[in-house]
Motif scaffolding. Sequence first.
Motif, short mmCIF file in Angstrom:
data_model
loop_
_atom_site.label_atom_id
_atom_site.label_comp_id
_atom_site.label_asym_id
_atom_site.label_seq_id
_atom_site.Cartn_x
_atom_site.Cartn_y
_atom_site.Cartn_z
N TYR A 197 0.81 -1.18 0.24
CA TYR A 197 0.02 -0.08 0.03
C TYR A 197 0.92 1.10 0.00
CZ TYR A 197 -3.92 -3.23 1.05
OH TYR A 197 -4.68 -4.20 1.11
N GLU A 222 -2.16 -0.94 -4.47
CA GLU A 222 -3.21 0.22 -3.93
C GLU A 222 -2.70 1.28 -3.29
OE1 GLU A 222 -6.72 -1.19 -1.91
OE2 GLU A 222 -6.70 -3.19 -3.12
N SER A 225 -1.39 6.02 -7.97
CA SER A 225 -2.09 6.44 -9.02
C SER A 225 -1.16 6.50 -10.40
CB SER A 225 -2.81 7.97 -8.63
OG SER A 225 -1.64 8.83 -8.80
N THR A 247 -4.58 -5.82 -11.66
CA THR A 247 -5.88 -5.50 -10.50
C THR A 247 -5.29 -4.24 -9.52
OG1 THR A 247 -6.02 -7.90 -10.22
CG2 THR A 247 -7.42 -6.59 -8.89
N CYS A 248 -5.06 -3.29 -10.56
CA CYS A 248 -4.86 -1.91 -9.96
C CYS A 248 -6.02 -1.01 -10.45
CB CYS A 248 -3.63 -1.46 -10.20
SG CYS A 248 -2.26 -2.43 -9.65
N TRP A 250 -6.43 2.15 -10.08
CA TRP A 250 -6.16 3.35 -10.39
C TRP A 250 -5.62 3.57 -11.75
CZ3 TRP A 250 -0.94 2.94 -11.94
CH2 TRP A 250 -0.33 1.88 -11.20
N SER A 273 -6.57 -5.06 -16.28
CA SER A 273 -7.25 -3.88 -15.67
C SER A 273 -8.54 -3.73 -16.65
CB SER A 273 -6.45 -2.73 -16.23
OG SER A 273 -7.31 -1.40 -15.83
#
Length: 630
Positions: A197, A222, A225, A247-248, A250, A273
């Motif tokens: 994170y 996560e 950005s 699996t991000c 942003w 994504s």
Amino acid sequence: MRGADLINLLLPDEILDEVLRRVAVSGAKRDLDACALVCRRWRRHDRATRRSAKLAASGARADEVLRLVAERFPALVEVSVDERISVEAAAAGPSCAAARSRRRPMYDVSPSGRRRRMSRSSNFGAHMSPFPLDQPGSDNETERTCLTDVGLTSLARGCKGLEKLSLVWCSSITSTGLVRISENCKNLSSLDLQACYIGDPGLIAIGEGCKLLRNLNLRFVEGTSDEGLIGLIKNCGQSLVSLGVATCAWMTDASLHAVGSHCPNLEFLSLESDHIKNEGVVSVAKGCRLLKTLKLQCMGAGDEALDAIGLFCSFLESLSLNNFEKFTDRSLSSIAKGCKNLTDLILNDCHLLTDRSLEFVARSCKKLARLKINGCQNMETAALEHIGRWCPGLLELSLIYCPRIQDSAFLEVGRGCSLLRSLYLVDCSRISDDALCYIAQGCKNLTELSIRRGYEIGDKALISFAENCKSLRELTLQFCERVSDAGLTAIAEGCPLRKLNLCGCQLITDNGLTAIARGCPDLVYLDISVLWSIGDMALAEIGEGCSQLKDIALSHCPEVTDVGLGHLVRGCLPLQSCQMVYCRRVSSTGIATIVSGCPKLKKLLVEEWKVSERTRRRAGSVLSFLCTGL
């Protein structure tokens, strides 16, 4: 002469360093640990030259462990930290049982050094909870017992030659820790931040400080950005060779535009994504023309994106397309025309593809060696026939839930793909013995055959494989309900198997397993779960004939008793893993027999209520319990 240290008197430092280096390259970690225990001089040299470490990182002393590692092994160039494993759990593991009794430090680097008593409170699993971005001062108890920026800072300052760093599920690491890495570890070439994170400042700092970065993995990352990834890529994109982003939520096309603009040497890209559109993939294709491996799961992309891949990425060798809902046969036509070097193709749940897609690939990509088709329900027999006719170099074929492919397709594969080594068939309802006979007669180099839920597969196919495929070493027949002792006996006589899975083959009895035990002495893996007819005689034969067996699964075998387990363990001393849940005639005595008779046992899966307190005390670290409370 007793007491004379002739080795250390005659062995110069340079030769000792070379000995330790070769042990580290060719041997297991325990061999290097053994060298460190020879004497103080060897331990000192080991500490000065040890280059890799794998650490458990969830526990009350995680930061201190990493600090000790950095202090004692300053030459480390590769460090892997996994917070899914607690320091206490690592110490309690079967490989550490002896170490626990000697109170060694609880990290996987070296057995040398001062012995310390570590906390034994159980924190395993608590660290899986997410934390707010860059808030190390949280009062959450879990965060206080996880690896933090303090430990990462110690590693950065103590191991400045670090080249590879893997941080898996290190949820308390923030941008501050990555800034320290960027300031001190200028030679960093590989960074894995799976499920961390961290924020944008950390990624930007890595880009500014680690200009040699070649491999970057941002799976489940996560808190950052597009700004963070773009900042990193702008600074070190020229050196980047491998990038994985999965699996991000942003990530948008803006990041891919940066990849296309600043990463001309990129060879590996893995992208998952739901927010990426055609424009982002097109940018990558135009800018990264040296791509060799591409894994895509982009729900928003379609034919236009893959047209660009085919047009610009002529060096592509491996392509994986997953869960595409918008692209059609046109896409694979473009890939086939432009990517003549394609050797690996994976198609998962691409529902709009038809036989024409594989015809394009087969006719143009003559180097195709590995093909996997999963859930592409519109592909029929003709698709596989094209592969058989035009791809003579095929080595691996995997068909998963392909209900329209029939036996005749395998006639062409058997004729044209004589080099085939591995065949996987799962839920292919129209494939029968005839199809596999075609394979057996034409693909005599086959070494691995895996069939799951092949309800039309029986003894005829197995007899054909036994007669023709003498190199077959791995055989899986899960829930192939027509397979009986006759087919298994033929396999035992013709194929010296090393791995065998017969889960759910209800016609198999003790006679079939007796044939396997006598004909396959090199067997190391055996799954005989859900075989209701086998009993103690089969286990006795296996124990006598399969002395190299390491893994066995015999769950849901109601006729197996403690007596049979006793016969099994007397002959299978190398046994490391055993699964035996729902064996109604196995009691706590049988479990104790497995524990006491298998000195190398690492995992035993049983029902918790069957384990006696004495067995629990003796072998608690190897016991795994079936969850029955759900």
